[in-house]
Scaffold this motif. Structure first.
Motif, PDB file in Angstrom:
ATOM      1  N   GLN A  91       0.826  -1.209   0.000  1.00 30.81           N
ATOM      2  CA  GLN A  91       0.000   0.000   0.000  1.00 30.81           C
ATOM      3  C   GLN A  91       0.861   1.261   0.000  1.00 30.81           C
ATOM      4  O   GLN A  91       0.605   2.188  -0.765  1.00 30.81           O
ATOM      5  N   ALA A 131      -7.739   1.963  -4.965  1.00 27.40           N
ATOM      6  CA  ALA A 131      -7.842   3.036  -3.965  1.00 27.40           C
ATOM      7  C   ALA A 131      -7.558   4.382  -4.613  1.00 27.40           C
ATOM      8  O   ALA A 131      -8.152   5.398  -4.253  1.00 27.40           O
ATOM      9  N   ALA A 187      -8.957   1.506   0.985  1.00 25.12           N
ATOM     10  CA  ALA A 187      -9.434   1.771  -0.370  1.00 25.12           C
ATOM     11  C   ALA A 187     -10.873   2.273  -0.359  1.00 25.12           C
ATOM     12  O   ALA A 187     -11.217   3.232  -1.070  1.00 25.12           O
ATOM     13  N   ALA A 232     -10.783   5.827   0.741  1.00 30.33           N
ATOM     14  CA  ALA A 232     -10.251   6.696  -0.318  1.00 30.33           C
ATOM     15  C   ALA A 232     -11.271   6.926  -1.421  1.00 30.33           C
ATOM     16  O   ALA A 232     -11.320   8.004  -2.012  1.00 30.33           O
TER      17      ALA A 232
END
Length: 153
Positions: A29, A68, A95, A98
């Protein structure tokens, strides 16, 4: 590689490279967050492909990270289901957040997720200021340790 129009070839290359480099899930990530993307449309398609057909948590995590950044509302149902897997719960919640998903999507996941995955999800729902979030927070049956001390305060 992330902008390769041949999604299958790009997915295979990502899978091969990640395993060769020995990268771990928790690094994906952060590594993907600011990675420059030449062709966002191709990267979006790749993200969808990886989340649906990835053969390891590493490749699925790359897909989640791409979605995301580039996802659209239609990917929310796929992400919710992936969030049921404890190892993917945290990146999925990131995600979904986001993407600005609805509280309903987060509540669904919270109602179906394993209790150990709830801590981060609980914090995200608690940060929302809407009726659905408050109702779930009041009525959620939580195990000991499901909520962190700072969130409780």
């Amino acid at each position: 590689m992330l902008s390769d129009p041949d999604t299958v070839r790009a997915a295979d290359e990502i899978h091969r490279r990640l395993h060769t480099l020995g990268i771990r899930d928790l690094h994906i990530q952060a590594a993907m967050a600011d990675l420059p993307l030449e062709d966002t449309a191709a990267a979006r398609v790749l993200g969808r492909h990886l989340t649906r057909t990835g053969t390891s948590t590493l490749t699925v995590n790359v897909g989640i990270a791409l979605l995301a950044r580039l996802g659209e509302p239609e990917v929310v149902p796929y992400l919710k289901v992936l969030g049921l897997l404890r190892v993917l719960a945290r990146p999925v919640v990131g995600a979904l957040t986001a993407l600005g998903c609805s509280t309903a999507a987060l509540v669904w996941l919270a109602n179906h997720a394993e209790s150990r995955a709830l801590r981060h999800l609980f914090d995200v729902i608690a940060a929302r200021d809407d009726h659905e979030a408050r109702t779930w927070l009041i009525n959620a049956p939580l195990d000991s340790g499901a909520v962190g001390p700072s969130t409780c305060r």
